[in-house]
Design a protein around this motif. Structure first.
Motif, PDB file in Angstrom:
ATOM      1  N   SER A 268       0.768  -1.217  -0.104  1.00 12.76           N
ATOM      2  CA  SER A 268       0.139   0.036   0.010  1.00 12.76           C
ATOM      3  C   SER A 268       0.664   1.153   0.079  1.00 12.76           C
ATOM      4  N   ILE A 269       2.010   1.326   0.436  1.00 13.09           N
ATOM      5  CA  ILE A 269       2.887   2.412   0.648  1.00 13.09           C
ATOM      6  C   ILE A 269       3.595   2.576  -0.592  1.00 13.09           C
ATOM      7  N   PHE A 270       4.202   1.243  -1.118  1.00 15.04           N
ATOM      8  CA  PHE A 270       5.084   1.104  -2.231  1.00 15.04           C
ATOM      9  C   PHE A 270       4.243   1.672  -3.392  1.00 15.04           C
ATOM     10  N   ARG A 271       3.222   1.214  -3.582  1.00 18.51           N
ATOM     11  CA  ARG A 271       2.465   1.472  -4.719  1.00 18.51           C
ATOM     12  C   ARG A 271       2.336   2.831  -5.120  1.00 18.51           C
ATOM     13  N   PHE A 272       1.791   3.755  -4.101  1.00 17.06           N
ATOM     14  CA  PHE A 272       1.681   5.177  -4.293  1.00 17.06           C
ATOM     15  C   PHE A 272       2.663   6.218  -4.132  1.00 17.06           C
ATOM     16  N   ASN A 273       3.781   5.692  -3.620  1.00 12.95           N
ATOM     17  CA  ASN A 273       4.563   6.639  -3.319  1.00 12.95           C
ATOM     18  C   ASN A 273       6.071   6.627  -4.165  1.00 12.95           C
ATOM     19  N   GLY A 274       6.537   7.909  -4.578  1.00 14.00           N
ATOM     20  CA  GLY A 274       7.826   7.726  -4.899  1.00 14.00           C
ATOM     21  C   GLY A 274       8.733   7.472  -3.730  1.00 14.00           C
ATOM     22  N   MET A 275       9.660   6.602  -4.154  1.00  9.83           N
ATOM     23  CA  MET A 275      10.624   6.218  -3.033  1.00  9.83           C
ATOM     24  C   MET A 275      12.099   6.841  -3.246  1.00  9.83           C
ATOM     25  N   GLY A 276      12.903   6.874  -2.179  1.00  9.95           N
ATOM     26  CA  GLY A 276      13.994   7.776  -1.994  1.00  9.95           C
ATOM     27  C   GLY A 276      15.166   7.424  -1.115  1.00  9.95           C
ATOM     28  N   TRP A 277      16.270   7.351  -1.190  1.00  8.29           N
ATOM     29  CA  TRP A 277      17.328   7.435  -0.470  1.00  8.29           C
ATOM     30  C   TRP A 277      18.100   8.650   0.047  1.00  8.29           C
TER      31      TRP A 277
ATOM     32  N   ILE B  41      13.200   7.757  -6.904  1.00 12.71           N
ATOM     33  CA  ILE B  41      12.354   7.062  -8.056  1.00 12.71           C
ATOM     34  C   ILE B  41      10.992   7.353  -7.940  1.00 12.71           C
ATOM     35  N   SER B  42      10.368   7.740  -8.828  1.00 10.59           N
ATOM     36  CA  SER B  42       8.904   7.932  -8.672  1.00 10.59           C
ATOM     37  C   SER B  42       8.051   6.529  -8.771  1.00 10.59           C
ATOM     38  N   SER B  43       6.789   6.767  -8.795  1.00 13.94           N
ATOM     39  CA  SER B  43       5.927   5.413  -8.863  1.00 13.94           C
ATOM     40  C   SER B  43       5.994   4.922 -10.218  1.00 13.94           C
ATOM     41  N   GLY B  44       6.156   6.090 -11.287  1.00 12.72           N
ATOM     42  CA  GLY B  44       6.353   5.661 -12.535  1.00 12.72           C
ATOM     43  C   GLY B  44       7.709   5.358 -13.163  1.00 12.72           C
ATOM     44  N   GLY B  45       8.675   5.547 -12.034  1.00 11.35           N
ATOM     45  CA  GLY B  45      10.189   5.033 -12.527  1.00 11.35           C
ATOM     46  C   GLY B  45      11.007   6.042 -13.065  1.00 11.35           C
ATOM     47  N   SER B  46      10.593   7.248 -12.748  1.00 14.95           N
ATOM     48  CA  SER B  46      11.475   8.356 -13.150  1.00 14.95           C
ATOM     49  C   SER B  46      12.375   8.577 -11.918  1.00 14.95           C
ATOM     50  N   THR B  47      13.912   8.642 -12.338  1.00 19.53           N
ATOM     51  CA  THR B  47      14.678   8.761 -11.349  1.00 19.53           C
ATOM     52  C   THR B  47      15.271  10.114 -11.174  1.00 19.53           C
ATOM     53  N   ASN B  48      15.846  10.579 -10.172  1.00 18.06           N
ATOM     54  CA  ASN B  48      16.701  11.668  -9.790  1.00 18.06           C
ATOM     55  C   ASN B  48      17.701  11.356  -8.916  1.00 18.06           C
TER      56      ASN B  48
ATOM     57  N   VAL C 112      25.088   7.263   7.296  1.00 15.61           N
ATOM     58  CA  VAL C 112      23.788   6.353   7.308  1.00 15.61           C
ATOM     59  C   VAL C 112      22.798   6.703   6.241  1.00 15.61           C
ATOM     60  N   TYR C 113      22.400   5.799   5.906  1.00 19.92           N
ATOM     61  CA  TYR C 113      21.586   5.714   4.472  1.00 19.92           C
ATOM     62  C   TYR C 113      20.309   5.362   5.016  1.00 19.92           C
ATOM     63  N   TYR C 114      19.375   6.411   4.525  1.00 23.74           N
ATOM     64  CA  TYR C 114      17.908   6.301   5.044  1.00 23.74           C
ATOM     65  C   TYR C 114      16.966   5.945   3.792  1.00 23.74           C
ATOM     66  N   CYS C 115      15.918   5.123   3.779  1.00 24.47           N
ATOM     67  CA  CYS C 115      14.860   4.947   2.831  1.00 24.47           C
ATOM     68  C   CYS C 115      13.857   5.711   3.118  1.00 24.47           C
ATOM     69  N   THR C 116      13.144   6.454   2.250  1.00 25.78           N
ATOM     70  CA  THR C 116      11.934   7.048   2.567  1.00 25.78           C
ATOM     71  C   THR C 116      10.740   6.779   1.615  1.00 25.78           C
ATOM     72  N   ALA C 117       9.692   6.774   1.702  1.00 24.92           N
ATOM     73  CA  ALA C 117       8.445   6.689   0.978  1.00 24.92           C
ATOM     74  C   ALA C 117       7.699   8.149   1.114  1.00 24.92           C
ATOM     75  N   GLY C 118       7.915   8.637  -0.070  1.00 25.21           N
ATOM     76  CA  GLY C 118       7.125  10.090  -0.109  1.00 25.21           C
ATOM     77  C   GLY C 118       7.431  11.126   0.739  1.00 25.21           C
ATOM     78  N   GLY C 119       8.749  10.797   1.486  1.00 24.86           N
ATOM     79  CA  GLY C 119       9.196  11.842   2.418  1.00 24.86           C
ATOM     80  C   GLY C 119       8.401  11.823   3.801  1.00 24.86           C
ATOM     81  N   ASN C 120       7.304  10.742   3.700  1.00 24.12           N
ATOM     82  CA  ASN C 120       6.257  10.835   4.770  1.00 24.12           C
ATOM     83  C   ASN C 120       7.019   9.651   5.958  1.00 24.12           C
ATOM     84  N   PHE C 121       7.244   8.670   5.388  1.00 19.42           N
ATOM     85  CA  PHE C 121       7.688   7.590   5.834  1.00 19.42           C
ATOM     86  C   PHE C 121       9.403   6.997   5.897  1.00 19.42           C
ATOM     87  N   TRP C 122       9.777   6.746   7.017  1.00 17.88           N
ATOM     88  CA  TRP C 122      11.280   6.745   6.928  1.00 17.88           C
ATOM     89  C   TRP C 122      11.676   5.291   7.517  1.00 17.88           C
TER      90      TRP C 122
END
Length: 112
Positions: free
Chosen positions: A27-36, A51-58, A92-102
């Motif tokens: 539910s989180i992964f599907r609708f959020n961009g993900m980041g490190w 990386i966005s939900s559509g696969g665009s990267t930055n 220390v590397y942190y994963c985030t979902a949409g900047g809302n969850f870490w």
């Protein structure tokens, strides 16, 4: 409670490679961009890649050409492949979902 579970950090020599993984719920992964992001001692947390939900990267300029972010929609997992690691990548590397969850963070240490 949302969980992002990171793995893959460790100690590596300069020039080496590491792959970080971050798994979360569908539910989180599907609708959020993900980041490190990463945070070195005494420094502010900074974006490494997203990386966005559509696969665009930055990517941050400091890691471009050495790092690849990808997502596996079947596994609800985002990866960060880091090559040609430098001592300044130590953080220390942190994963985030949409900047809302870490995630809790995973230590990456690059020795010279």
């Amino acid at each position: 409670q949302v969980q992002l579970v990171e793995s893959g950090g460790g100690l590596v020599q300069a020039g080496g490679s590491l792959r970080l993984s971050c798994a979360t719920s569908r539910s989180i992964f599907r609708f959020n961009g993900m980041g490190w992001y990463r945070q070195a001692p005494g420094k502010q947390r900074e974006l490494v890649a997203s990386i966005s939900s559509g696969g665009s990267t930055n990517y941050a300029e400091s890691v471009k050409g050495r790092t690849t972010i990808s997502r596996d929609n079947a596994k609800n997992t985002v990866y960060l492949q880091m090559n040609s690691l430098k001592p300044e990548d130590t953080a220390v590397y942190y994963c985030t979902a949409g900047g809302n969850f870490w995630g809790q963070g995973t230590q990456v240490t690059v020795s010279s």
